[in-house]
Design a protein around this motif. Structure first.
Motif, PDB file in Angstrom:
ATOM      1  N   GLY A  11      59.867  80.575  30.825  1.00  0.00           N
ATOM      2  CA  GLY A  11      59.894  79.332  31.592  1.00  0.00           C
ATOM      3  C   GLY A  11      58.521  79.011  32.149  1.00  0.00           C
ATOM      4  O   GLY A  11      58.065  77.865  32.128  1.00  0.00           O
ATOM      5  N   ALA A  52      56.184  57.646  34.797  1.00  0.00           N
ATOM      6  CA  ALA A  52      56.557  58.237  33.507  1.00  0.00           C
ATOM      7  C   ALA A  52      56.787  59.741  33.654  1.00  0.00           C
ATOM      8  O   ALA A  52      57.770  60.292  33.144  1.00  0.00           O
ATOM      9  CB  ALA A  52      55.475  57.968  32.466  1.00  0.00           C
ATOM     10  N   PHE A  53      55.893  60.428  34.375  1.00  0.00           N
ATOM     11  CA  PHE A  53      56.028  61.881  34.545  1.00  0.00           C
ATOM     12  C   PHE A  53      57.278  62.210  35.372  1.00  0.00           C
ATOM     13  O   PHE A  53      58.054  63.108  35.019  1.00  0.00           O
ATOM     14  CB  PHE A  53      54.778  62.456  35.214  1.00  0.00           C
ATOM     15  N   GLY A  56      60.316  61.752  33.483  1.00  0.00           N
ATOM     16  CA  GLY A  56      60.458  62.888  32.571  1.00  0.00           C
ATOM     17  C   GLY A  56      61.105  64.082  33.257  1.00  0.00           C
ATOM     18  O   GLY A  56      61.966  64.752  32.687  1.00  0.00           O
TER      19      GLY A  56
ATOM     20  N   PHE B   7      55.589  61.162  29.780  1.00  0.00           N
ATOM     21  CA  PHE B   7      57.025  61.349  30.026  1.00  0.00           C
ATOM     22  C   PHE B   7      57.496  62.682  29.441  1.00  0.00           C
ATOM     23  O   PHE B   7      58.178  63.472  30.114  1.00  0.00           O
ATOM     24  CB  PHE B   7      57.789  60.171  29.390  1.00  0.00           C
ATOM     25  N   SER B   9      55.719  65.299  28.816  1.00  0.00           N
ATOM     26  CA  SER B   9      55.166  66.406  29.605  1.00  0.00           C
ATOM     27  C   SER B   9      56.079  66.690  30.792  1.00  0.00           C
ATOM     28  O   SER B   9      56.317  67.844  31.150  1.00  0.00           O
ATOM     29  CB  SER B   9      53.762  66.070  30.125  1.00  0.00           C
ATOM     30  N   GLY B  10      56.582  65.623  31.410  1.00  0.00           N
ATOM     31  CA  GLY B  10      57.508  65.770  32.527  1.00  0.00           C
ATOM     32  C   GLY B  10      58.800  66.447  32.105  1.00  0.00           C
ATOM     33  O   GLY B  10      59.322  67.319  32.807  1.00  0.00           O
ATOM     34  N   VAL B  11      59.307  66.052  30.930  1.00  0.00           N
ATOM     35  CA  VAL B  11      60.548  66.661  30.421  1.00  0.00           C
ATOM     36  C   VAL B  11      60.335  68.159  30.211  1.00  0.00           C
ATOM     37  O   VAL B  11      61.142  68.994  30.652  1.00  0.00           O
ATOM     38  CB  VAL B  11      60.994  65.996  29.090  1.00  0.00           C
ATOM     39  N   LEU B  12      59.211  68.513  29.555  1.00  0.00           N
ATOM     40  CA  LEU B  12      58.917  69.917  29.276  1.00  0.00           C
ATOM     41  C   LEU B  12      58.746  70.705  30.581  1.00  0.00           C
ATOM     42  O   LEU B  12      59.200  71.847  30.699  1.00  0.00           O
ATOM     43  CB  LEU B  12      57.639  70.011  28.424  1.00  0.00           C
ATOM     44  N   PHE B  13      58.110  70.068  31.549  1.00  0.00           N
ATOM     45  CA  PHE B  13      57.910  70.706  32.851  1.00  0.00           C
ATOM     46  C   PHE B  13      59.259  71.030  33.475  1.00  0.00           C
ATOM     47  O   PHE B  13      59.476  72.131  34.003  1.00  0.00           O
ATOM     48  CB  PHE B  13      57.112  69.756  33.768  1.00  0.00           C
ATOM     49  N   ALA B  14      60.194  70.078  33.403  1.00  0.00           N
ATOM     50  CA  ALA B  14      61.529  70.293  33.968  1.00  0.00           C
ATOM     51  C   ALA B  14      62.257  71.420  33.245  1.00  0.00           C
ATOM     52  O   ALA B  14      62.921  72.250  33.881  1.00  0.00           O
ATOM     53  CB  ALA B  14      62.340  68.997  33.888  1.00  0.00           C
ATOM     54  N   LEU B  15      62.123  71.466  31.903  1.00  0.00           N
ATOM     55  CA  LEU B  15      62.774  72.536  31.148  1.00  0.00           C
ATOM     56  C   LEU B  15      62.199  73.890  31.567  1.00  0.00           C
ATOM     57  O   LEU B  15      62.943  74.864  31.727  1.00  0.00           O
ATOM     58  CB  LEU B  15      62.584  72.330  29.639  1.00  0.00           C
ATOM     59  N   GLY B  16      60.888  73.933  31.760  1.00  0.00           N
ATOM     60  CA  GLY B  16      60.247  75.175  32.207  1.00  0.00           C
ATOM     61  C   GLY B  16      60.776  75.604  33.562  1.00  0.00           C
ATOM     62  O   GLY B  16      61.058  76.788  33.784  1.00  0.00           O
ATOM     63  N   LEU B  17      60.906  74.633  34.478  1.00  0.00           N
ATOM     64  CA  LEU B  17      61.428  74.955  35.811  1.00  0.00           C
ATOM     65  C   LEU B  17      62.841  75.510  35.707  1.00  0.00           C
ATOM     66  O   LEU B  17      63.187  76.503  36.355  1.00  0.00           O
ATOM     67  CB  LEU B  17      61.427  73.705  36.702  1.00  0.00           C
ATOM     68  N   GLY B  18      63.668  74.867  34.877  1.00  0.00           N
ATOM     69  CA  GLY B  18      65.071  75.280  34.752  1.00  0.00           C
ATOM     70  C   GLY B  18      65.192  76.663  34.144  1.00  0.00           C
ATOM     71  O   GLY B  18      65.867  77.550  34.694  1.00  0.00           O
ATOM     72  N   GLY B 103      59.004  69.844  42.696  1.00  0.00           N
ATOM     73  CA  GLY B 103      59.446  69.706  41.306  1.00  0.00           C
ATOM     74  C   GLY B 103      60.924  70.033  41.108  1.00  0.00           C
ATOM     75  O   GLY B 103      61.704  69.203  40.645  1.00  0.00           O
ATOM     76  N   VAL B 107      64.211  67.712  39.822  1.00  0.00           N
ATOM     77  CA  VAL B 107      64.999  68.060  38.636  1.00  0.00           C
ATOM     78  C   VAL B 107      66.470  68.232  39.020  1.00  0.00           C
ATOM     79  O   VAL B 107      67.379  67.801  38.307  1.00  0.00           O
ATOM     80  CB  VAL B 107      64.461  69.356  37.990  1.00  0.00           C
TER      81      VAL B 107
END
Lengths: 142, 146
Positions: A11, A52-53, A56, B7, B9-18, B103, B107
């Motif tokens: 993660g 956008a971020f 996301g 956008f 990058s934000g999705v990937l960041f959230a997946l990393g957090l989860g 963050g 999420v």
């Protein structure tokens, strides 16, 4: 609570990749408090990429709920006033201290920034002080 | 295309957090509560993330500019000033109180829990309030890690 090594490391790797991706494409540090705080100040020509971020992040939450719902399976034991106080402290504190766990913790440490290292040591220490006090004085629930 | 990459990058960041467990405030509190049943996960999250960043950072900065912007916008301040320490102190207290940092709280909004909504609204209010007093005192934000 069970502890596994792989998930935190993997993660964390994804977090690092996401932050690198933002740097590569947009030239910015991936600090969530800075991105959100800047978004909330509604400056012209500086809002759309922030939106956008943040969109996301929320969309990622939807994906997590669909694919790994256990990652969002938790109960907050704190009372609503405590939650509100915590939110205020986090909101004001991250802006005064110009960063949070992502900006200082991930990107700042990754950039070997002394400011960020100091910030991380301070917020880890006060975080430990808060969590330990709540456990010892209030029995874990406040 | 540009906004889409940000956008994502934000999705990937959230997946990393989860996946790393950061979206479960109980795990954060058990990491910070060092006298309880200690959960060391967070150390490995920060190690994995910052080492990944450290590895890629230099390569990216060798470019003259990012793909979608005219220049890199990185924090330039080096001084350790009182606001850095005082702000981080306040942030840590709030973080240790319920186990949420910005963050993961965003999420976790999708859970629809009242407590998460209360946290995010209070956090947003705190940030908005800060922007107000900060611009009044004209103490420039360094963007500091942000």
């Amino acid at each position: 609570m069970e502890f596994t090594l792989i998930k935190p490391l993997f993660g964390g790797f994804l977090l690092g990749l996401a932050a690198l991706s933002l740097l590569f494409f947009n030239g910015r540090v991936a600090g969530v408090s800075g991105i959100l705080g800047g978004f909330l100040s509604f400056k012209k020509h500086d809002t759309l990429w922030r939106f956008a971020f943040l969109a996301g992040l929320v969309t990622g939450g939807v994906l997590l709920l669909g694919t790994f719902p256990e990652t969002l399976n938790f109960t907050l034991k704190s009372s609503p006033p405590a939650v509100m106080l915590a939110g205020l402290l986090v909101g004001i504190g991250t802006r005064i201290g110009s960063g949070c766990t992502s900006g200082h913790g991930v990107c700042g440490i990754g950039r070997l920034s002394q400011r960020s290292m100091i910030a991380v040591v301070v917020f880890l220490s006060s975080g430990i002080a808060a969590a330990v006090s709540i456990d010892l004085i209030f029995g874990g629930e406040i | 295309m540009g906004l889409l990459m940000i956008f994502l990058s934000g999705v990937l960041f959230a997946l990393g957090l989860g996946i790393s467990g950061m979206t479960q405030p109980e795990k954060i509190v058990s990491f910070l509560n060092v006298v309880g049943e200690w959960d060391p996960s967070l150390i490995f999250v920060m190690l994995g993330a910052s080492m990944t960043y450290l590895t890629g950072y230099g390569f990216i900065l060798k470019r003259s500019k990012p793909i979608l912007a005219e220049s890199f916008s990185l924090p330039t301040r080096r001084d350790i000033d009182p606001p850095l320490v005082f702000g981080s102190l306040l942030f840590g207290l709030g973080w240790g109180l319920v186990g949420f940092c910005p963050g993961p709280a965003l999420v976790a909004l999708v859970t629809g829990y009242d407590s998460v909504l209360i946290f995010v609204l209070a956090m947003g209010f705190g940030m908005y309030f800060f922007e107000g007093i900060d611009s009044r005192f004209q103490r420039g934000v360094d963007g500091g890690a942000a």
